[in-house]
Design a protein around this motif. Structure first.
Motif, PDB file in Angstrom:
ATOM      1  N   GLU A 199      30.687  63.182  83.040  1.00 47.97           N
ATOM      2  CA  GLU A 199      30.838  62.303  81.875  1.00 47.97           C
ATOM      3  C   GLU A 199      31.035  60.853  82.308  1.00 47.97           C
ATOM      4  O   GLU A 199      30.522  59.935  81.679  1.00 47.97           O
ATOM      5  CB  GLU A 199      32.001  62.790  81.008  1.00 47.97           C
ATOM      6  N   TYR A 200      31.770  60.633  83.388  1.00 50.26           N
ATOM      7  CA  TYR A 200      31.981  59.280  83.902  1.00 50.26           C
ATOM      8  C   TYR A 200      30.652  58.662  84.333  1.00 50.26           C
ATOM      9  O   TYR A 200      30.384  57.490  84.051  1.00 50.26           O
ATOM     10  CB  TYR A 200      32.962  59.308  85.077  1.00 50.26           C
ATOM     11  N   SER A 201      29.803  59.438  84.985  1.00 52.97           N
ATOM     12  CA  SER A 201      28.506  58.911  85.416  1.00 52.97           C
ATOM     13  C   SER A 201      27.639  58.551  84.212  1.00 52.97           C
ATOM     14  O   SER A 201      26.942  57.531  84.223  1.00 52.97           O
ATOM     15  CB  SER A 201      27.783  59.914  86.313  1.00 52.97           C
ATOM     16  N   LYS A 202      27.689  59.361  83.167  1.00 55.76           N
ATOM     17  CA  LYS A 202      26.926  59.050  81.948  1.00 55.76           C
ATOM     18  C   LYS A 202      27.467  57.782  81.293  1.00 55.76           C
ATOM     19  O   LYS A 202      26.712  56.978  80.761  1.00 55.76           O
ATOM     20  CB  LYS A 202      26.964  60.231  80.984  1.00 55.76           C
ATOM     21  N   LYS A 203      28.776  57.587  81.358  1.00 58.40           N
ATOM     22  CA  LYS A 203      29.404  56.388  80.811  1.00 58.40           C
ATOM     23  C   LYS A 203      28.917  55.137  81.555  1.00 58.40           C
ATOM     24  O   LYS A 203      28.648  54.103  80.934  1.00 58.40           O
ATOM     25  CB  LYS A 203      30.923  56.527  80.915  1.00 58.40           C
ATOM     26  N   LEU A 204      28.760  55.232  82.866  1.00 60.19           N
ATOM     27  CA  LEU A 204      28.251  54.108  83.650  1.00 60.19           C
ATOM     28  C   LEU A 204      26.834  53.737  83.239  1.00 60.19           C
ATOM     29  O   LEU A 204      26.475  52.558  83.212  1.00 60.19           O
ATOM     30  CB  LEU A 204      28.301  54.426  85.144  1.00 60.19           C
ATOM     31  N   VAL A 205      26.035  54.733  82.908  1.00 53.72           N
ATOM     32  CA  VAL A 205      24.674  54.469  82.432  1.00 53.72           C
ATOM     33  C   VAL A 205      24.730  53.797  81.061  1.00 53.72           C
ATOM     34  O   VAL A 205      24.032  52.805  80.811  1.00 53.72           O
ATOM     35  CB  VAL A 205      23.840  55.766  82.369  1.00 53.72           C
ATOM     36  N   ASP A 206      25.559  54.324  80.168  1.00 50.21           N
ATOM     37  CA  ASP A 206      25.696  53.741  78.827  1.00 50.21           C
ATOM     38  C   ASP A 206      26.159  52.285  78.891  1.00 50.21           C
ATOM     39  O   ASP A 206      25.742  51.460  78.086  1.00 50.21           O
ATOM     40  CB  ASP A 206      26.674  54.553  77.982  1.00 50.21           C
ATOM     41  N   GLN A 207      27.003  51.977  79.869  1.00 51.33           N
ATOM     42  CA  GLN A 207      27.508  50.612  80.047  1.00 51.33           C
ATOM     43  C   GLN A 207      26.532  49.741  80.835  1.00 51.33           C
ATOM     44  O   GLN A 207      26.839  48.594  81.138  1.00 51.33           O
ATOM     45  CB  GLN A 207      28.857  50.644  80.763  1.00 51.33           C
ATOM     46  N   LYS A 208      25.382  50.309  81.190  1.00 47.37           N
ATOM     47  CA  LYS A 208      24.334  49.621  81.945  1.00 47.37           C
ATOM     48  C   LYS A 208      24.805  49.152  83.328  1.00 47.37           C
ATOM     49  O   LYS A 208      24.308  48.166  83.854  1.00 47.37           O
ATOM     50  CB  LYS A 208      23.761  48.465  81.132  1.00 47.37           C
ATOM     51  N   LYS A 209      25.757  49.869  83.899  1.00 48.51           N
ATOM     52  CA  LYS A 209      26.204  49.582  85.259  1.00 48.51           C
ATOM     53  C   LYS A 209      25.320  50.313  86.275  1.00 48.51           C
ATOM     54  O   LYS A 209      25.248  49.930  87.428  1.00 48.51           O
ATOM     55  CB  LYS A 209      27.662  49.987  85.443  1.00 48.51           C
ATOM     56  N   ILE A 210      24.686  51.395  85.814  1.00 49.51           N
ATOM     57  CA  ILE A 210      23.730  52.155  86.624  1.00 49.51           C
ATOM     58  C   ILE A 210      22.478  52.338  85.775  1.00 49.51           C
ATOM     59  O   ILE A 210      22.565  52.658  84.596  1.00 49.51           O
ATOM     60  CB  ILE A 210      24.303  53.535  87.018  1.00 49.51           C
ATOM     61  N   LYS A 211      21.313  52.147  86.394  1.00 48.84           N
ATOM     62  CA  LYS A 211      20.063  52.338  85.646  1.00 48.84           C
ATOM     63  C   LYS A 211      19.212  53.430  86.298  1.00 48.84           C
ATOM     64  O   LYS A 211      19.365  53.737  87.476  1.00 48.84           O
ATOM     65  CB  LYS A 211      19.288  51.023  85.570  1.00 48.84           C
ATOM     66  N   ASN A 212      18.354  53.991  85.504  1.00 45.40           N
ATOM     67  CA  ASN A 212      17.402  55.005  85.961  1.00 45.40           C
ATOM     68  C   ASN A 212      18.067  56.091  86.804  1.00 45.40           C
ATOM     69  O   ASN A 212      17.667  56.353  87.928  1.00 45.40           O
ATOM     70  CB  ASN A 212      16.269  54.358  86.760  1.00 45.40           C
ATOM     71  N   MET A 213      19.057  56.733  86.245  1.00 38.45           N
ATOM     72  CA  MET A 213      19.806  57.744  86.980  1.00 38.45           C
ATOM     73  C   MET A 213      19.280  59.153  86.706  1.00 38.45           C
ATOM     74  O   MET A 213      18.936  59.491  85.580  1.00 38.45           O
ATOM     75  CB  MET A 213      21.289  57.702  86.605  1.00 38.45           C
ATOM     76  N   GLY A 214      19.238  59.933  87.750  1.00 38.20           N
ATOM     77  CA  GLY A 214      18.912  61.346  87.642  1.00 38.20           C
ATOM     78  C   GLY A 214      19.942  62.138  88.423  1.00 38.20           C
ATOM     79  O   GLY A 214      20.630  61.609  89.291  1.00 38.20           O
ATOM     80  N   TYR A 215      20.082  63.403  88.102  1.00 36.64           N
ATOM     81  CA  TYR A 215      21.057  64.261  88.773  1.00 36.64           C
ATOM     82  C   TYR A 215      20.358  65.166  89.769  1.00 36.64           C
ATOM     83  O   TYR A 215      19.288  65.694  89.503  1.00 36.64           O
ATOM     84  CB  TYR A 215      21.799  65.139  87.756  1.00 36.64           C
ATOM     85  N   ILE A 216      21.003  65.358  90.895  1.00 40.68           N
ATOM     86  CA  ILE A 216      20.587  66.357  91.878  1.00 40.68           C
ATOM     87  C   ILE A 216      21.730  67.368  91.931  1.00 40.68           C
ATOM     88  O   ILE A 216      22.864  67.011  92.246  1.00 40.68           O
ATOM     89  CB  ILE A 216      20.357  65.742  93.265  1.00 40.68           C
ATOM     90  N   ILE A 217      21.420  68.609  91.591  1.00 37.96           N
ATOM     91  CA  ILE A 217      22.441  69.658  91.590  1.00 37.96           C
ATOM     92  C   ILE A 217      22.206  70.530  92.814  1.00 37.96           C
ATOM     93  O   ILE A 217      21.140  71.115  92.971  1.00 37.96           O
ATOM     94  CB  ILE A 217      22.360  70.515  90.306  1.00 37.96           C
TER      95      ILE A 217
END
Length: 109
Positions: free
Chosen positions: A56-74
């Motif tokens: 959820e924190y990582s998604k929040k960073l995207v919403d705040q435009k602190k991180i762009k074009n993010m994808g997850y590697i599981i």
């Protein structure tokens, strides 16, 4: 090591791909200081270990435009007891009714 935007710009001019392995964004604020020079971000999580608030924190960073074009590697996915089809060969014996069925992307609560 602190990665500067100037370093990233110079590296991009010389190489097709530049991959920077950083500390987790939650633990070290320095990681976010050069994100404006990054084209894509791969957020690596471990199945069954990474806690949901970190996702959820990582998604929040995207919403705040602190991180762009993010994808997850599981990684470290346990496919035993998962649903669907697989590519394995062989024979199995035994009773599997006690197997607990989890989603393949199960995260720790």
């Amino acid at each position: 090591m602190h990665v500067s935007s100037a370093f990233l710009k110079e590296a991009k001019a010389q190489y097709d791909y530049v991959i920077v392995d950083t500390a987790p964004t939650l633990l070290v604020a320095d990681t976010l200081t050069f994100m404006d020079g990054v084209d894509y971000t791969a957020y690596v999580v471990r199945s069954g270990v990474t806690e949901k608030p970190l996702i959820e924190y990582s998604k929040k960073l995207v919403d705040q435009k602190k991180i762009k074009n993010m994808g997850y590697i599981i990684n470290d996915i346990d496919f035993k007891g998962s649903y669907g089809y697989g590519y394995n060969y062989g024979y199995g014996y035994g009773y599997h009714a006690e197997t607990v069925k989890k989603k393949w992307y199960q995260f720790k609560k």
